[in-house]
Enzyme design. Structure first.
Site, PDB file in Angstrom:
ATOM      1  N   ASP A 153      69.224  63.211  78.446  1.00 23.40           N
ATOM      2  CA  ASP A 153      67.820  63.061  78.046  1.00 23.40           C
ATOM      3  C   ASP A 153      67.358  61.618  78.197  1.00 23.40           C
ATOM      4  O   ASP A 153      67.950  60.703  77.625  1.00 23.40           O
ATOM      5  CB  ASP A 153      67.627  63.511  76.602  1.00 23.40           C
ATOM      6  CG  ASP A 153      67.757  65.013  76.444  1.00 23.40           C
ATOM      7  OD1 ASP A 153      67.037  65.736  77.154  1.00 23.40           O
ATOM      8  OD2 ASP A 153      68.576  65.465  75.631  1.00 23.40           O
TER       9      ASP A 153
ATOM     10  N   ASP B 176      73.817  59.540  81.010  1.00 20.12           N
ATOM     11  CA  ASP B 176      73.248  60.238  79.871  1.00 20.12           C
ATOM     12  C   ASP B 176      72.362  61.350  80.439  1.00 20.12           C
ATOM     13  O   ASP B 176      72.074  61.380  81.641  1.00 20.12           O
ATOM     14  CB  ASP B 176      72.438  59.240  79.032  1.00 20.12           C
ATOM     15  CG  ASP B 176      71.712  59.899  77.890  1.00 20.12           C
ATOM     16  OD1 ASP B 176      72.339  60.695  77.166  1.00 20.12           O
ATOM     17  OD2 ASP B 176      70.508  59.632  77.722  1.00 20.12           O
TER      18      ASP B 176
END
EC number: 3.1.3.101
Length: 213
Positions: free
Chosen positions: A10, A8
């Site tokens: 953020d 991922d």
């Protein structure tokens, strides 16, 4: 042994959650809509428009597109908290690249944002695939993004590993059939209970000995 590593963005490679939550909080305050921390957390790891659709009824006379544009404007203000690199992120990416492990990022953010953030981080050129909200029809917790990344890298889900910090992303990885490492960088361990393994951050990764052999 895992053949590819998927991340991922953020909260996993960069920590912009303080900035993102403050932008959403300003939106709610500006329109006089009540909110609490659980409401702000509900936006984490999901495409902005999909998350906003859950709350748009509280913003009378405004569309999802209008509200998301307003949030983006708040996020761009100079007084917002700065995004920082998650501990161990670049070290792990460089280590895996040197080991010739294909790398990918699967993010709920739009491509222009993701490419800008990854360029600032110095990670964009290290990636073999980047899947953004612009590349899928359904965002996390739907598995489409991670399934698309596996297809692009020509591997089975069982040959991949995902690093995630948010419940929605962990669910997406698990629904795609991928082993998932949860990072407690933005949520507590209880919120990440669906992950296969929990780590504090990427400094605790000891590749390739993660999870079952």
């Amino acid at each position: 042994m895992y053949k590819v590593a998927l991340f991922d963005l953020d909260g996993t490679l960069i920590n912009s959650e303080h900035k993102n939550r403050e932008a959403w909080a300003r939106l709610f305050r500006r329109h006089g809509v009540p909110y609490d921390d659980s409401v702000l957390r509900s936006f984490t790891g999901r495409p902005a428009k999909e998350a906003m659709a859950d709350h748009v009824a509280s913003f009378a006379g405004h569309s999802v597109d209008e509200l998301c544009a307003e949030v983006a404007a708040y996020a761009a203000l100079p007084d917002m908290p700065a995004a920082v690199t998650v501990d161990g992120a670049m070290e792990l990416l460089h280590q895996l690249q040197q080991m010739r492990v294909p790398l990918g990022v699967v993010t709920s953010g739009p491509r222009d944002y993701a490419e800008s953030a990854l360029t600032t981080l110095g990670a964009l050129q290290l990636l073999d695939v980047l899947i953004t909200a612009d590349d899928v029809s359904r965002g996390k917790p739907d598995p489409e993004g991670y399934s698309t990344a596996c297809s692009a890298l020509n591997v089975e889900p069982s040959q991949a590993i995902v690093f995630e910090d948010a419940p929605a992303g962990i669910l997406a990885a698990k629904r795609a059939g991928i082993f998932c490492v949860g990072l407690t960088t933005t949520h507590d361990a209880e919120a990440l209970a669906e992950a296969d393994v929990l780590l504090k951050d990427l400094t605790e990764v000891r590749w390739p000995h993660i999870g079952p052999s």
